[in-house]
Structure formats: structure tokens, C-alpha cells
Design an enzyme around this catalytic site. Structure first.
Site, PDB file in Angstrom:
ATOM      1  N   LEU A   1       0.917  -1.216   0.486  1.00  0.00           N
ATOM      2  CA  LEU A   1      -0.410   0.058   0.439  1.00  0.00           C
ATOM      3  C   LEU A   1       0.852   1.313   0.079  1.00  0.00           C
ATOM      4  CD1 LEU A   1      -2.787  -0.662   2.617  1.00  0.00           C
ATOM      5  CD2 LEU A   1      -2.739  -1.370  -0.439  1.00  0.00           C
TER       6      LEU A   1
ATOM      7  N   ARG B   1       2.518  15.279   5.540  1.00  0.00           N
ATOM      8  CA  ARG B   1       3.766  15.364   6.611  1.00  0.00           C
ATOM      9  C   ARG B   1       4.951  15.811   6.354  1.00  0.00           C
ATOM     10  NH1 ARG B   1       2.136  13.216  12.118  1.00  0.00           N
ATOM     11  NH2 ARG B   1       1.180  11.771  11.158  1.00  0.00           N
TER      12      ARG B   1
ATOM     13  N   GLN C   1      -5.118   3.704  -7.238  1.00  0.00           N
ATOM     14  CA  GLN C   1      -6.106   3.623  -6.467  1.00  0.00           C
ATOM     15  C   GLN C   1      -6.678   5.862  -6.359  1.00  0.00           C
ATOM     16  OE1 GLN C   1      -5.404   3.636  -2.156  1.00  0.00           O
ATOM     17  NE2 GLN C   1      -7.570   3.421  -1.846  1.00  0.00           N
TER      18      GLN C   1
ATOM     19  N   GLY D   1       4.099   0.408   2.257  1.00  0.00           N
ATOM     20  CA  GLY D   1       5.448   0.536   1.949  1.00  0.00           C
ATOM     21  C   GLY D   1       6.079   1.557   2.369  1.00  0.00           C
TER      22      GLY D   1
ATOM     23  N   ASN E   1      -1.319  -3.472  16.237  1.00  0.00           N
ATOM     24  CA  ASN E   1      -1.796  -3.662  15.027  1.00  0.00           C
ATOM     25  C   ASN E   1      -0.883  -3.072  13.693  1.00  0.00           C
ATOM     26  OD1 ASN E   1      -2.493  -4.787  11.898  1.00  0.00           O
ATOM     27  ND2 ASN E   1      -4.063  -2.947  11.629  1.00  0.00           N
TER      28      ASN E   1
ATOM     29  N   LYS F   1      37.201  10.147 -12.129  1.00  0.00           N
ATOM     30  CA  LYS F   1      36.126   9.394 -12.224  1.00  0.00           C
ATOM     31  C   LYS F   1      36.458   8.151 -13.873  1.00  0.00           C
ATOM     32  CE  LYS F   1      34.189  10.201 -16.167  1.00  0.00           C
ATOM     33  NZ  LYS F   1      33.341  11.124 -17.032  1.00  0.00           N
TER      34      LYS F   1
ATOM     35  N   ASN G   1      53.468   7.556 -11.382  1.00  0.00           N
ATOM     36  CA  ASN G   1      53.031   9.322 -10.740  1.00  0.00           C
ATOM     37  C   ASN G   1      52.344  10.072 -10.446  1.00  0.00           C
ATOM     38  OD1 ASN G   1      53.363  10.915  -7.826  1.00  0.00           O
ATOM     39  ND2 ASN G   1      55.450   9.425  -7.096  1.00  0.00           N
TER      40      ASN G   1
ATOM     41  N   SER H   1      53.972  18.361 -11.468  1.00  0.00           N
ATOM     42  CA  SER H   1      53.157  18.602 -10.742  1.00  0.00           C
ATOM     43  C   SER H   1      52.244  19.798 -11.275  1.00  0.00           C
ATOM     44  CB  SER H   1      53.730  19.455  -9.645  1.00  0.00           C
ATOM     45  OG  SER H   1      54.140  18.347  -8.254  1.00  0.00           O
TER      46      SER H   1
ATOM     47  N   ARG I   1      56.088  24.529 -21.890  1.00  0.00           N
ATOM     48  CA  ARG I   1      55.248  25.562 -21.274  1.00  0.00           C
ATOM     49  C   ARG I   1      56.656  26.546 -22.080  1.00  0.00           C
ATOM     50  NH1 ARG I   1      58.345  22.328 -16.449  1.00  0.00           N
ATOM     51  NH2 ARG I   1      60.334  23.195 -16.905  1.00  0.00           N
TER      52      ARG I   1
HETATM   53  C1  UD1 Z   1      -2.599   1.834   9.727  1.00  0.00           C
HETATM   54  C2  UD1 Z   1      -3.787   0.837  10.229  1.00  0.00           C
HETATM   55  C3  UD1 Z   1      -3.384   0.564  11.572  1.00  0.00           C
HETATM   56  C4  UD1 Z   1      -2.308   0.282  12.126  1.00  0.00           C
HETATM   57  C5  UD1 Z   1      -1.289   0.946  11.350  1.00  0.00           C
HETATM   58  C6  UD1 Z   1       0.200   0.650  11.434  1.00  0.00           C
HETATM   59  C7  UD1 Z   1      -5.690   1.005   8.758  1.00  0.00           C
HETATM   60  C8  UD1 Z   1      -7.356   1.856   9.023  1.00  0.00           C
HETATM   61  N1  UD1 Z   1      -5.221   1.484  10.253  1.00  0.00           N
HETATM   62  O1  UD1 Z   1      -2.996   3.256  10.195  1.00  0.00           O
HETATM   63  O2  UD1 Z   1      -4.162  -0.559  12.287  1.00  0.00           O
HETATM   64  O3  UD1 Z   1      -1.854  -0.172  13.368  1.00  0.00           O
HETATM   65  O4  UD1 Z   1      -2.145   1.105  10.174  1.00  0.00           O
HETATM   66  O5  UD1 Z   1       0.372   1.429  10.877  1.00  0.00           O
HETATM   67  O6  UD1 Z   1      -5.834   0.078   7.748  1.00  0.00           O
HETATM   68  N2  UD1 Z   1      -3.016   4.123   1.865  1.00  0.00           N
HETATM   69  C9  UD1 Z   1      -3.421   3.937   0.454  1.00  0.00           C
HETATM   70  N3  UD1 Z   1      -5.308   3.827   0.350  1.00  0.00           N
HETATM   71  C10 UD1 Z   1      -5.294   5.017   0.877  1.00  0.00           C
HETATM   72  C11 UD1 Z   1      -5.019   4.744   2.357  1.00  0.00           C
HETATM   73  C12 UD1 Z   1      -4.240   4.233   3.020  1.00  0.00           C
HETATM   74  O7  UD1 Z   1      -2.630   3.090  -0.282  1.00  0.00           O
HETATM   75  O8  UD1 Z   1      -6.412   5.131   0.688  1.00  0.00           O
HETATM   76  C13 UD1 Z   1      -1.875   3.398   2.281  1.00  0.00           C
HETATM   77  C14 UD1 Z   1      -1.123   4.483   2.516  1.00  0.00           C
HETATM   78  O9  UD1 Z   1       0.544   5.597   2.162  1.00  0.00           O
HETATM   79  C15 UD1 Z   1       0.093   3.837   3.801  1.00  0.00           C
HETATM   80  C16 UD1 Z   1      -0.656   2.900   4.179  1.00  0.00           C
HETATM   81  O10 UD1 Z   1      -1.184   2.580   3.648  1.00  0.00           O
HETATM   82  O11 UD1 Z   1       1.790   3.338   3.314  1.00  0.00           O
HETATM   83  C17 UD1 Z   1      -1.038   2.959   6.061  1.00  0.00           C
HETATM   84  O12 UD1 Z   1      -1.759   4.257   5.630  1.00  0.00           O
HETATM   85  P1  UD1 Z   1      -2.262   5.104   7.086  1.00  0.00           P
HETATM   86  O13 UD1 Z   1      -3.074   5.777   6.456  1.00  0.00           O
HETATM   87  O14 UD1 Z   1      -0.612   5.700   7.290  1.00  0.00           O
HETATM   88  O15 UD1 Z   1      -2.338   4.035   8.550  1.00  0.00           O
HETATM   89  P2  UD1 Z   1      -2.880   4.256   9.674  1.00  0.00           P
HETATM   90  O16 UD1 Z   1      -3.796   5.547   9.986  1.00  0.00           O
HETATM   91  O17 UD1 Z   1      -1.194   4.749   9.902  1.00  0.00           O
END
Ligand code: UD1
Ligand code: CA
Length: 445
Positions: free
Chosen positions: A8, A15, A75, A103, A173, A336, A362, A390, A425
Site C-alpha cells: 500500500l 506531513r 487508487q 510501503g 496492529n 572518475k 606518479n 606537478s 610550457r
Molecule cells: C494503519 C492501520 C492501523 C495500524 C497502522 C500501522 C488502518 C485503518 N489502520 O493506520 O491499524 O496500526 O496502519 O501503521 O489500516 N494507504 C493507501 N490508500 C489509502 C490509505 C492509505 O494506499 O487510501 C496506504 C498509505 O500510503 C500507507 C498505508 O496505506 O502506506 C497505511 O496508511 P495510513 O493512513 O498511514 O494508516 P494508519 O492511520 O497509520
């Protein structure tokens, strides 16, 4: 049993304050996405097929993955982790089980991915999920277990929805799962968006799958699920990964001074008894032999250094530099795409580019190979045992024969045959008494 792996990576990472999607930021010399994909690749999960769910900055992700076999699924818009997995459904449903990972967790190990896949196929559970119980608080989903049969996981409660009682649960989790695909598809179809963000939460599938068996997979190292939300966390994971790489070198017989000041990329190899002094950077596909000394503040990028060579302090070896055994490349010398033969020396202030230097040559201080004519690069050949005085300027293409000398301060535009002296030179003029005479004229005025 074949296994799909879904990473994902569609989130923007607000941030980070960056144009780059969060997962392409680097920690430990690799993008976070590349680290996660490497862990999947190294996991030994049989018949593994990998897809990345991307949204924000998908073009940059496509470019980063160009040439790899990884599938990229769009997505758009990003409606939550459950929605992200759903977007890739037509791709993963061909496999009996699917691993889902985030990811932005670059410390995830190959062993964990392999372990999740095995635990799922061996248990026959609908889902296996990695959990962690770190000492410090993290705003992660809480794992709710069955009171009577604690081996059973009932659901995951997101921090924002948790009761005061649930917030006390220390088991979290991690964000890595392995699902049976048929069961996951059914659960995803039932997801709603009744939560503070109005998103489809992947974590809500757990309660739906619980009757078919959900098993927790506690991580040995709770740092594996450390994610990155901002640049401070990125910097922290970067130093963690850098420290691990240096620790691996120390273990393999390499000495490192002030390890926290040294940056070594993951693919770099270093031989036994080599000493790496403080402030050194070894980057890209660099290989350092045994018994070398890489002195303070040298930067070596995708270069090769053979046994016993001494580099630096303050040297810069760039892509394609090959430094022969026992050679010396000293302070403020840049090399290089050049081969420097065994035992040759360029000890101070030189630029050697697109050159082939023989053995025991050298290269004097201030020597420059003029390899670029504004359009093309040209090569310089320097024979065995040659002595370049040199401040010489070698205008490529040019060849200095074996055993030849080049007089200091020469501009060399033509071949200097072996054992010859090349001088290019202005001849020096000396005018006796000139300075004293001048002082007399100045006084009179
Ligand atoms: C998620 C989990 C939480 C877990 C935590 C660990 C859910 C609802 N919650 O929360 O239980 O403890 O991760 O880090 O899953 N992403 C997508 N598409 C989206 C939303 C997110 O690809 O629509 C990807 C983000 O880029 C990221 C990952 O999913 O890589 C996690 O998403 P994030 O929003 O950070 O989840 P958390 O709120 O941290
Ligand atoms: Ca997160």
C-alpha cells in the site's frame, strides 16, 4: 501455493511536505518502497507476485519501478486502506493468499513476510496479522482478543475509536497481514465507512473474518513496524538502517572509526582488515577490497578499490573509478571512470577522468586530465612507471608512454612516447638585478 503481495503506497504523506510520494523518500540508501519490495523479494515466498497500490505521485512511482516486474495499481481517490486493497482485487484474487504490507515501513524484514505466508497456509486461518507490543506508545490499531480463548483475535480497534479500556491494550496492529483471498474478497465487500475519517478500513475486515479464524503473528522486533510520517521519523529510520549496515561491516572484520559519522549504502561490500575513518561515505555499488584504508571524509560512489589501496583523506572516487591494489589516492583528488594501476600514486589535488593509468605511475599535485572538449569526452592513457610533473594539464585524447616524464606545469596536447620527456610550457627568463633597479625608480617618484 502461490502468494500475492500487495504494497500500500497511495497515500500522500502530507506531513512530509514533499512533491515526492512518501514511499519514494530514502532511508538507509534506498527508497522505503524499494526496501519493502526487497524484503518481499528476499522472503522466499513461493510463486510470489507483487503489486504496488499507488495514487499520489503515481508517475514518480512508475518511473522508480520502470523495468521491474512489479504491477502498479491506481487508487484514485484514496478512500482508505480497505479501499486500496479492493482496488487491486482483480490482480490478487487469482492467488489463494495475499500478503498486504505498508510501503512506508522500511524495517520490515523478509523473514516476517515469509513467516506470515507460512503461518497462513499452515493454519488455514482466514487471516494472519503481525502484531507488536512496543514499550513506547504508538497511535496504532489495538488488537482485541477473545477473553475466553485469547489465541483468537476478534477485531482491531483504531486508536480514534477505542474506548479508554481498549486504549490500554499494549498489543498493536503492525500493518502486515496475510489473507486467504476468497475470504478477504467477501469481507471487503461488506466494509462500511462508519468511522471518523469516513474511510474503508482494512482493519475492519478482521472482525468480519474472526469467525473463520484470525491468528496473531507477534513480531520479534517491534521496530519492524515503525512507519514514517514526517522527515524527523525518516531521519531516525535512516540512521537506524545506516547503523545496521556499519554493524554488519564491523562483524565482517572491517574497522570503522566513529561509526555514527560514516554512511554506507546497502549494496556496498568491504573486505577484511580495511579501516574506514570518520566521515567517510561509501555509496552505490562500491566495492572495497581487503586491507585498504579509506581515510577521513572521502566520498566513494560506485567505484572499486582493490586490496591495500589508501584513499583520502578528502578524496572523491566517482562512478567507474577502479583503484588498483596498493595505489594511493590522496587529498582533494577526484577520479572518475578511470583505472589506476597497481601501486600508482596521485597524492594531492588532481582530477583524473576517463583515463587508464598503468602501474607504479606518479601523478603530481595539480594534474588535470582535460577529458571534455565541450561536446565529447576523450581518454588519457598513462603508461607504467610514468611520472607526471606537478600542475600538468593533459589534453585528451592523449597518451603518455611507459616510463616517460612530463615536466611540471606542462600543457600536453601530443603523445609523449615511452621514456621521453614531454615539456609544454613557456621557457623561464631571468633578468639579474631587475627587482633592485625597479625599487630605485619607485623611490625617485
Ligand atoms: C494503519 C492501520 C492501523 C495500524 C497502522 C500501522 C488502518 C485503518 N489502520 O493506520 O491499524 O496500526 O496502519 O501503521 O489500516 N494507504 C493507501 N490508500 C489509502 C490509505 C492509505 O494506499 O487510501 C496506504 C498509505 O500510503 C500507507 C498505508 O496505506 O502506506 C497505511 O496508511 P495510513 O493512513 O498511514 O494508516 P494508519 O492511520 O497509520
Ligand atoms: Ca501510518
Amino acid at each position: 501455493m502461490t502468494t500475492a503481495v500487495v504494497v500500500l503506497a497511495a497515500g500522500k504523506g502530507t506531513r512530509m511536505h514533499s512533491r515526492l510520494p512518501k514511499v519514494l523518500h530514502q532511508a538507509g540508501g534506498r527508497s522505503m518502497l524499494a526496501s519493502v519490495l526487497k524484503a518481499a523479494g528476499d522472503s522466499g515466498v513461493a510463486g510470489q507476485n507483487t503489486a504496488v497500490v499507488a495514487g499520489y505521485g503515481i508517475e514518480a512511482i512508475r518511473a522508480a519501478l520502470a523495468g521491474s516486474e512489479v504491477e502498479i495499481v491506481l487508487q484514485e481517490p484514496q478512500l482508505g486502506t480497505g479501499h486500496a486493497v479492493l482496488c487491486a482485487q482483480s490482480w490478487w484474487k487469482r492467488h489463494p493468499q495475499v500478503i498486504v504490507v505498508h510501503g512506508d515501513m522500511p524495517l520490515l524484514s523478509a523473514a516476517t513476510i515469509g513467516g506470515l505466508a507460512r503461518a497462513r497456509s499452515e493454519s488455514g486461518a482466514a487471516a494472519v496479522l503481525a502484531t507488536a507490543a512496543p514499550a513506547e506508545p504508538r497511535a496504532y490499531g489495538r488488537i482485541v482478543r477473545d477473553r475466553e480463548r485469547p489465541e483468537r483475535v476478534l477485531r482491531i480497534v483504531e486508536e480514534k475509536q477505542a474506548t479508554a479500556e481498549q486504549l490500554k491494550i499494549r498489543e498493536l496492529n503492525a500493518g502486515f497481514y496475510c489473507f486467504e483471498t476468497a475470504a478477504l474478497a467477501e469481507a471487503l465487500a461488506q466494509l462500511g465507512t462508519d468511522n471518523p475519517h469516513g474511510e474503508y478500513y482494512l482493519t475492519d475486515t478482521i472482525a468480519l473474518l474472526a469467525p473463520r479464524g484470525v491468528v496473531a503473528y507477534p513480531l520479534e522486533d517491534d521496530r519492524e513496524c515503525l512507519g514514517v510520517n514526517d522527515r524527523a521519523e525518516l531521519a531516525e529510520l535512516d540512521s537506524d538502517l545506516r547503523r545496521r549496515k556499519v554493524a554488519a561491516l564491523l562483524k565482517a572484520g572491517v574497522s570503522v572509526q566513529l561509526p555514527d559519522t560514516v554512511v554506507v549504502d546497502p549494496e556496498v561490500e568491504v573486505g577484511e582488515d580495511t579501516v574506514i575513518e570518520s566521515g567517510v561515505q561509501l555509496l552505490g555499488a562500491t566495492r572495497i577490497g581487503a586491507g585498504c584504508r579509506i581515510r577521513a571524509h572521502s566520498v566513494v560512489e560506485s567505484a572499486s578499490v582493490e586490496d591495500g589501496a589508501i584513499i583520502g583523506p578528502f578524496a572523491r572516487l566517482r562512478e567507474g573509478a577502479v583503484i588498483g591494489a596498493g595505489a594511493h589516492i590522496g587529498n582533494f583528488v577526484e577520479v572518475k571512470k578511470s583505472r589506476i594501476g597497481k601501486g600508482s600514486k596521485a597524492n594531492h589535488l588532481a582530477y583524473i577522468g576517463d583515463a587508464v593509468v598503468g602501474e607504479r605511475a606518479n601523478i603530481g599535485a595539480g594534474t588535470i586530465t582535460c577529458n571534455y572538449d565541450g561536446v565529447h569526452k576523450h581518454s588519457t592513457v598513462i603508461g607504467d612507471g610514468a611520472f607526471i610533473g606537478s600542475n600538468s594539464t593533459l589534453v585528451a585524447p592523449v597518451e603518455i608512454g611507459a616510463g616517460a616524464y612530463v615536466g611540471a606545469g606542462s600543457v600536453i596536447t601530443e603523445e609523449v612516447p615511452g621514456d621521453a620527456l614531454g615539456l609544454g610550457r613557456a621557457r623561464q627568463a631571468v633578468k639579474p638585478g631587475w627587482a633592485a633597479a625597479r625599487r630605485q625608480t619607485v623611490k625617485r617618484k
